[in-house]
Motif scaffolding. Sequence first.
Motif, mmCIF file in Angstrom:
data_model
loop_
_atom_site.group_PDB
_atom_site.id
_atom_site.type_symbol
_atom_site.label_atom_id
_atom_site.label_comp_id
_atom_site.label_asym_id
_atom_site.label_seq_id
_atom_site.Cartn_x
_atom_site.Cartn_y
_atom_site.Cartn_z
ATOM 1 N N SER A 97 0.817 -1.206 0.000
ATOM 2 C CA SER A 97 0.000 0.000 0.000
ATOM 3 C C SER A 97 0.857 1.265 0.000
ATOM 4 O O SER A 97 1.935 1.295 0.587
ATOM 5 C CB SER A 97 -0.915 -0.011 1.222
ATOM 6 N N GLY A 98 0.351 2.276 -0.638
ATOM 7 C CA GLY A 98 1.065 3.543 -0.734
ATOM 8 C C GLY A 98 0.723 4.495 0.400
ATOM 9 O O GLY A 98 0.043 4.146 1.356
ATOM 10 N N GLY A 99 1.220 5.687 0.289
ATOM 11 C CA GLY A 99 0.970 6.712 1.294
ATOM 12 C C GLY A 99 2.211 7.542 1.531
ATOM 13 O O GLY A 99 2.853 7.994 0.590
ATOM 14 N N GLY A 100 2.555 7.684 2.769
ATOM 15 C CA GLY A 100 3.717 8.503 3.114
ATOM 16 C C GLY A 100 4.430 7.956 4.333
ATOM 17 O O GLY A 100 4.669 8.685 5.284
ATOM 18 N N TRP A 101 4.755 6.685 4.304
ATOM 19 C CA TRP A 101 5.276 6.075 5.525
ATOM 20 C C TRP A 101 6.572 5.295 5.328
ATOM 21 O O TRP A 101 6.894 4.405 6.117
ATOM 22 C CB TRP A 101 4.206 5.200 6.188
ATOM 23 N N LEU A 102 7.351 5.633 4.305
ATOM 24 C CA LEU A 102 8.651 4.993 4.139
ATOM 25 C C LEU A 102 9.765 5.957 4.513
ATOM 26 O O LEU A 102 9.654 7.165 4.342
ATOM 27 C CB LEU A 102 8.850 4.523 2.699
ATOM 28 N N GLY A 103 10.837 5.410 5.024
ATOM 29 C CA GLY A 103 11.992 6.206 5.423
ATOM 30 C C GLY A 103 12.191 6.177 6.925
ATOM 31 O O GLY A 103 11.783 5.244 7.604
ATOM 32 N N THR A 104 12.815 7.220 7.436
ATOM 33 C CA THR A 104 13.152 7.252 8.865
ATOM 34 C C THR A 104 12.065 7.868 9.734
ATOM 35 O O THR A 104 12.085 7.684 10.947
ATOM 36 C CB THR A 104 14.465 8.035 9.087
ATOM 37 N N GLU A 105 11.125 8.584 9.136
ATOM 38 C CA GLU A 105 10.076 9.220 9.938
ATOM 39 C C GLU A 105 9.199 8.186 10.647
ATOM 40 O O GLU A 105 8.821 8.347 11.784
ATOM 41 C CB GLU A 105 9.215 10.120 9.038
ATOM 42 N N TRP A 106 8.873 7.123 9.923
ATOM 43 C CA TRP A 106 8.074 6.017 10.457
ATOM 44 C C TRP A 106 8.902 4.738 10.295
ATOM 45 O O TRP A 106 8.550 3.850 9.537
ATOM 46 C CB TRP A 106 6.733 5.916 9.716
ATOM 47 N N ARG A 107 9.985 4.662 11.022
ATOM 48 C CA ARG A 107 10.979 3.591 10.847
ATOM 49 C C ARG A 107 10.373 2.191 10.961
ATOM 50 O O ARG A 107 10.750 1.292 10.224
ATOM 51 C CB ARG A 107 12.118 3.768 11.858
ATOM 52 N N HIS A 108 9.423 1.993 11.868
ATOM 53 C CA HIS A 108 8.819 0.660 12.004
ATOM 54 C C HIS A 108 8.079 0.253 10.727
ATOM 55 O O HIS A 108 8.040 -0.923 10.374
ATOM 56 C CB HIS A 108 7.880 0.596 13.225
ATOM 57 N N ASN A 109 7.532 1.215 9.999
ATOM 58 C CA ASN A 109 6.881 0.902 8.727
ATOM 59 C C ASN A 109 7.908 0.582 7.649
ATOM 60 O O ASN A 109 7.698 -0.306 6.827
ATOM 61 C CB ASN A 109 5.985 2.050 8.288
ATOM 62 N N GLU A 110 9.002 1.309 7.646
ATOM 63 C CA GLU A 110 10.098 1.011 6.721
ATOM 64 C C GLU A 110 10.608 -0.408 6.959
ATOM 65 O O GLU A 110 10.852 -1.167 6.016
ATOM 66 C CB GLU A 110 11.224 2.033 6.894
ATOM 67 N N GLU A 111 10.760 -0.775 8.223
ATOM 68 C CA GLU A 111 11.223 -2.132 8.563
ATOM 69 C C GLU A 111 10.228 -3.177 8.082
ATOM 70 O O GLU A 111 10.616 -4.250 7.613
ATOM 71 C CB GLU A 111 11.460 -2.261 10.070
ATOM 72 N N TYR A 112 8.950 -2.886 8.204
ATOM 73 C CA TYR A 112 7.895 -3.778 7.722
ATOM 74 C C TYR A 112 8.049 -4.014 6.215
ATOM 75 O O TYR A 112 8.011 -5.159 5.748
ATOM 76 C CB TYR A 112 6.535 -3.146 8.049
#
Length: 152
Positions: A97-112
């Motif tokens: 899914s898209g949105g705005g949750w990749l990178g260091t701001e939402w690190r747990h989502n990046e890890e996912y």
Amino acid sequence: MKDKIISLKRFVQFVIAEPNFLIQLLKVIKKKGNKLILFGTPVHGNLGDHLIGESEKQFLLSNFPESEYIECTMPFSKRFMKVILKHIDKSAPILISGGGWLGTEWRHNEEYVRTILTEFNGHPIFIFPQTVFYKDDDSYVESGRAVYANCR
């Protein structure tokens, strides 16, 4: 306070429905035919993220009507990723899914996402449009670059 009640209600509904959903999901995954599995849809309260997920669903159903659509929320797919991986056909595309949750701001989502990219490496993987933001953290960027570069 109302948001917390809604979140709690959704959580309770999710926990009660979860075992039944896994059984239904495995039935669909094991069937022959085209499947589109969308990972990472939200269960949190951000309405914009829910609209993105709904738009992705409508896009997939409209453009790939012959395919069976399967939606795996982020918490569900985190919990049952190994089970899904074990039973899914290697040719099935994996969609994130898209949105705005990749990178260091939402690190747990990046890890996912990195986990999905690693675990489902043999599958074609598509990430819907994302806003990506990395703060100055060269080692984290480089470790991500290695994961992303290793995917189809």
